[in-house]
Design a protein around this motif. Structure first.
Motif, short mmCIF file in Angstrom:
data_model
loop_
_atom_site.label_atom_id
_atom_site.label_comp_id
_atom_site.label_asym_id
_atom_site.label_seq_id
_atom_site.Cartn_x
_atom_site.Cartn_y
_atom_site.Cartn_z
N GLN A 128 0.98 -0.84 -0.37
CA GLN A 128 0.04 -0.56 -0.11
C GLN A 128 0.74 1.13 -0.19
OE1 GLN A 128 -2.70 0.27 3.47
NE2 GLN A 128 -3.42 2.34 2.73
N THR B 42 1.49 3.69 -3.06
CA THR B 42 0.81 4.96 -2.82
C THR B 42 1.58 5.92 -3.33
OG1 THR B 42 -0.39 4.60 -0.96
CG2 THR B 42 -0.23 6.76 -1.44
N SER C 232 -7.47 -2.23 -2.61
CA SER C 232 -8.63 -1.59 -1.84
C SER C 232 -8.37 -0.15 -1.09
CB SER C 232 -9.48 -2.94 -1.17
OG SER C 232 -8.89 -2.59 0.02
N GLN C 233 -7.27 0.14 -0.04
CA GLN C 233 -6.99 0.70 0.65
C GLN C 233 -6.43 2.48 -0.12
OE1 GLN C 233 -7.71 0.26 4.58
NE2 GLN C 233 -9.08 -0.95 3.15
N CYS C 234 -5.47 2.30 -1.04
CA CYS C 234 -5.74 2.75 -1.98
C CYS C 234 -6.27 3.51 -2.61
CB CYS C 234 -4.47 2.33 -3.27
SG CYS C 234 -2.87 1.99 -2.29
N SER D 17 -8.48 5.85 -1.37
CA SER D 17 -8.21 6.64 -0.70
C SER D 17 -7.82 8.47 -1.03
CB SER D 17 -7.53 6.83 0.62
OG SER D 17 -6.37 6.31 0.62
N THR E 97 -19.32 -1.07 -1.56
CA THR E 97 -18.26 -0.82 -1.45
C THR E 97 -18.62 -0.84 0.59
OG1 THR E 97 -17.68 2.06 -0.85
CG2 THR E 97 -16.86 0.26 -3.18
N LYS F 65 -18.74 0.68 4.45
CA LYS F 65 -19.15 2.42 4.47
C LYS F 65 -18.96 2.04 6.02
CE LYS F 65 -22.00 6.32 4.62
NZ LYS F 65 -23.36 6.70 4.62
#
Length: 538
Positions: free
Chosen positions: A329, A333, A378-380, A382, A432, A434
């Protein structure tokens, strides 16, 4: 006299080469320029030369610097399907570049699943069950002759220590002769843009199979973080140490001897009717290593800067499932941020999450390295101007290169059409996670991106998703003692799912599709886009 003549000849030749006006290879016949942006055009000539560039009614001038590099910037232009010429002159020599269009330009990068050509989809598949995809794709391109859809393929190069200035590559159109050389994911992505935007689309394919994200990160990004700097410095120090003792001539002689010995052995095998020996493994220079940090950025991405483009699509991560997985990640990023800084543009950036692969789980388990990469991908999201296409329903348990590049490309295109081109009627994402709420022995999960509502559905090959009445699958639930169980789950509203287990009175966490191959994962929105893996926050 002969020696003097030869010396003068070399000097004159050197001067001629230095004085020759050149333009970057991206600006070659068939190029697609980015619409609605300033368009830098650059190249090289004799230091101090005045360069003028004319295109589409504009004429811009510049002067070469002390190293002979020049650059002009054309003003923003609307899309144009007209085949036009660009002229570049230093007052003595004029270059003319023909058949240039103005439209949308996208960079297609990553490892083998982006490098995977359309020809690979059109060949007979190893598994007969995927023959329908091959047949469909062959039918789709059998008469193709789209001169407004083009690709530039950047040749594979390595450069761990220095950024290169130019590339080797050619623009070619999506026609019978060239289309199978298109990146399959990029082709299906670009074709959706062509359908929806009805303007020229240019793809720049810049990918290399089996490569890690570390090789695509700019050197400057490694210097921006102590942990990354330590990794980079250690790798480059090892390289420099090896180079300092490397005997290039000796290795070349040894390689030549191996090749000659193989040739003799192969000829002998032919005469005796025996199997030819395998080609020998030759020694490579230490810097010919595509795992070195920044080596692919320096050689293949840096030379493209600052070519005007809308954004990038990316399919990579498989090679990192076995290397520094917990750092993905952060490093991915840094790569995206580094590319944006290099271009000084907020490039739109959309990527594929790894597709399902390997055998499905029989019981809930902790994250494999494959799942770890999927989760970090998936965390990227953001990051601004970014998005991810979920592929957990179109992979292949037995093949790391799933043949369904149709849906992969389309799902990336949905992101671009909605976010980059503001087409609000295009649903870009599946549901996704929430938030969640624990109510007694149940966990109520609320989703974003539910479109017209949640549904259970099935996906067969490249065909449209079909809604069904099957119970939800692939949900896991954890008790207070840390034991995980397959959960019961049901849709209770257009954006909520209720998760529980008869023997768990105090649930603490829920996971969905938490497996390398989440067989049976069947939560979609009614627009037919799948839910990616997630876990609830503790």
């Amino acid at each position: 006299m002969k020696k003097l003549f030869f010396t003068l000849f070399l000097l004159f030749s050197s001067f001629s080469l230095q004085a020759e006006i050149k333009v970057h290879q991206l600006f070659s016949k068939g190029a697609v320029l980015q619409r609605n942006q300033a368009v830098p055009v650059w190249g090289w000539a004799k230091p101090g030369s005045k360069i003028s560039v004319s295109f589409a009614g504009q004429k811009e001038s510049s002067q070469t610097n002390s190293t002979g590099k020049w650059m002009v910037t054309l003003k923003s232009m609307p899309a144009s399907s007209d085949s036009r010429s660009m002229t570049i002159s230093d007052g003595e020599t004029t270059l003319s570049i023909d058949d240039i269009l103005v439209g949308e330009v996208w960079l297609c990068s990553g490892q083998s699943n982006m490098d995977f050509g359309l020809g690979g989809v059109c060949r007979k598949p190893r598994n007969p069950k995927y023959q329908a995809i091959t047949d469909f794709m062959n039918e789709e391109i059998k008469d193709i002759n789209d001169t407004l859809f083009r690709q530039m393929t950047v040749r594979r190069e390595l450069s761990p220590l220095n950024e290169k200035e130019n590339i080797v590559g050619t623009w070619y159109p999506a026609n019978q002769r060239f289309v199978k050389g298109f990146t399959a994911v990029g082709f299906n992505f670009g074709r959706e843009l062509r359908k929806e935007l009805n303007i020229p689309v240019g793809l720049i394919k810049c990918a290399w199979g089996g490569t890690r994200v570390e090789a695509w990160i700019p050197t400057a990004q490694y210097q921006s973080d102590n942990e990354l700097k330590e990794y980079y410095d250690a790798e480059i120090a090892k390289l420099n140490q090896t180079l300092s003792t490397w005997d290039k001539e000796k290795v070349a002689a040894e390689n030549k001897a191996k090749i000659e010995a193989h040739k003799i052995a192969a000829e002998k095998a032919n005469v005796e009717g025996k199997k030819r020996p395998h080609y020998p493994r030759l020694q490579k220079n230490p810097d010919e290593n595509n795992t070195l940090p920044s080596t692919l950025y320096n050689a293949m991405i840096a030379p493209l800067v600052p070519y005007a483009m809308k954004g990038a699509i990316w399919y990579q991560g498989e090679a990192n499932a076995g290397f520094a997985t917990d750092q993905y990640q952060k490093r991915f990023t840094k790569m995206i941020q580094g590319w944006r800084q290099a271009w000084d543009l907020p490039l739109d950036f959309y990527w594929c999450q790894l597709a399902q692969f390997k055998k499905p789980l029989l019981e809930p388990a902790e994250a494999s390295t494959w799942v770890q990469i999927q989760y970090q991908q998936s965390q990227c999201m953001s990051l601004p101007n970014s998005g991810m296409a979920v592929l957990n329903d179109i992979g292949d348990a037995a093949d790391i290169h799933p043949i369904n590049k149709i849906d992969a490309g389309k799902r990336l295109a949905f992101w671009a059409l909605n976010k980059s081109y503001k087409k609000e009627d295009v649903i870009h994402s599946g549901p996704t996670y929430k938030s969640h709420e624990v109510k007694a022995n149940k966990v109520i999960i609320t989703f974003d991106n539910t479109g017209s509502g949640l549904m259970t559905a099935s996906k067969e090959l490249h065909k449209a998703v079909q809604e069904n009445s099957s119970p939800l699958k692939s949900f896991q639930i954890c008790a207070a003692d840390g034991a995980w169980q397959w959960a019961e789950a049901k849709i209770i509203s257009s954006n909520q799912v209720e998760v529980s287990h008869a023997e768990i009175s105090q649930p603490v966490e829920v996971r969905y599709a938490w497996a390398s191959n989440p067989e049976g994962a069947n939560l979609y929105n009614k627009e037919g886009l799948p839910t990616g893996l997630f876990k609830t926050e503790l």
